[in-house]
Scaffold this motif. Structure first.
Motif, short mmCIF file in Angstrom:
data_model
loop_
_atom_site.label_atom_id
_atom_site.label_comp_id
_atom_site.label_asym_id
_atom_site.label_seq_id
_atom_site.Cartn_x
_atom_site.Cartn_y
_atom_site.Cartn_z
N GLY A 118 0.79 -1.22 0.00
CA GLY A 118 0.00 0.00 0.00
C GLY A 118 0.81 1.27 0.00
O GLY A 118 0.30 2.34 0.34
N ASP A 121 -0.03 5.22 -4.49
CA ASP A 121 -1.41 5.51 -4.90
C ASP A 121 -1.62 5.25 -6.39
O ASP A 121 -2.74 4.95 -6.82
N SER A 144 -0.08 -5.23 -4.93
CA SER A 144 0.15 -5.18 -3.49
C SER A 144 0.80 -3.88 -3.06
O SER A 144 0.69 -3.49 -1.89
N GLY A 147 -2.42 1.11 -2.58
CA GLY A 147 -3.44 1.12 -1.54
C GLY A 147 -4.83 0.96 -2.12
O GLY A 147 -5.03 0.91 -3.34
N ASP A 148 -5.82 0.88 -1.24
CA ASP A 148 -7.21 0.79 -1.69
C ASP A 148 -7.54 1.98 -2.59
O ASP A 148 -7.21 3.12 -2.26
N GLY A 150 -6.22 2.41 -5.46
CA GLY A 150 -5.06 2.72 -6.30
C GLY A 150 -5.36 2.57 -7.77
O GLY A 150 -6.26 1.82 -8.18
N CYS A 281 -7.69 -0.75 -8.29
CA CYS A 281 -7.61 -1.79 -7.26
C CYS A 281 -8.99 -2.04 -6.65
O CYS A 281 -9.81 -1.13 -6.60
#
Length: 281
Positions: A118, A121, A144, A147-148, A150, A281
């Motif tokens: 994470g 970005d 991996s 991040g969420d 991304g 992501c």
């Protein structure tokens, strides 16, 4: 502390050898010329990535780092990763010259690089993702690192068929053994958007799109200059070396005849083609 040749893990040994040998040195020694060929695609990638002022950007297969530096100017920070030490040294030199202080360059194989989970970005690439030993594993590792929420944005080669580059290769083909690989391998490994979607989906990405884009590519100031540059480009140089001098000379002559049709406005200019791929992501 930047990693040296002995301190990074690599699974793609063939590519590491090439990019730390002649291929990488030629790209580093002629970075401005290669950027003249490929920089027309930079804005497509940067705009598609939607980089914000606080974003942390990862450039995969960053090479001489032009795209990384341009991304850094839009971002909070940027990091470029590449197998090639000669190109990374050039990238760092250019960053110092241009005064881009929020960028760093690391040597490594993106398939197994120990990214901070994470830690980024945005991930992007300009023709740097076509040679992975295991594409699903490589993109899984990149996933991996994001991040969420991304984002991923890159350009990759289309099929050569019907393109200016295909015309150039086709002119030399009668004199050289298999001058280009089949689609789905090597530089055209992601020429099929359906395959690209499958690979990225297996790697954990969603909302995958592939958009056809074109940009001007400048190969030299005139035909003779362009032929000399192309003849020293790794893939062409390799195939010229597989044949006798007479056949190699005929291949160069055939290339020169084709390039005459692309010479205008003080340079040899072709239309480059690419798939602009985005995912989340």
């Amino acid at each position: 502390m930047f990693m040296n040749m002995c301190s990074y893990q690599v699974v793609n040994e063939g590519q590491a050898a090439a990019w730390n040998g002649y291929e990488g040195r030629h790209w580093a020694d002629h970075d401005a010329r290669y950027d003249a060929v490929n920089s027309g695609f930079n804005e497509f990638v940067l705009d598609a990535a939607g980089i914000g002022g606080r974003d942390r950007v990862l450039d995969i297969g960053c090479g001489n780092g032009q795209l990384t530096r341009q991304a850094a100017r839009r971002a909070g920070a940027a990091m470029g990763v590449d197998l090639s030490l000669p190109m990374l040294e050039r990238a760092r030199e250019r960053a110092r010259e241009e005064g881009v202080g929020n960028v760093r360059f690391e040597q490594g194989d993106a398939q197994v690089f120990p990214f901070e989970p994470g830690g980024f970005d945005v991930a992007l690439s300009r023709f740097g993702i076509m040679f992975f030993a295991d594409p699903v594993a490589a993109f899984g590792n990149v996933r991996s690192a994001l991040g969420d929420g991304g984002r991923l944005a890159f350009v990759c080669m289309t099929s050569h068929q019907g393109t200016d580059l295909g015309t150039m290769f086709g002119a030399m083909a009668p004199h050289l053994p298999t001058p280009t690989g089949e689609d789905g391998t090597g530089p055209t490994s992601f020429a099929d958007p359906a395959r690209t979607g499958e690979v990225l989906g297996e790697a954990g990405f969603r909302d995958v799109t592939s958009t056809y884009v074109e940009a001007e590519q400048v190969w030299g100031r005139d035909v003779a200059d362009a032929v000399g540059f192309l003849g020293a480009w790794g893939p062409v140089k390799y195939h010229l070396g597989l044949v006798d001098p007479e056949s190699a000379a005929k291949a160069r002559e055939a290339l020169a005849r084709v390039l005459e049709g692309f010479e205008r406005d003080g340079a040899v200019r072709t239309r480059g083609t690419a798939w602009l791929v985005t995912a989340r992501c």
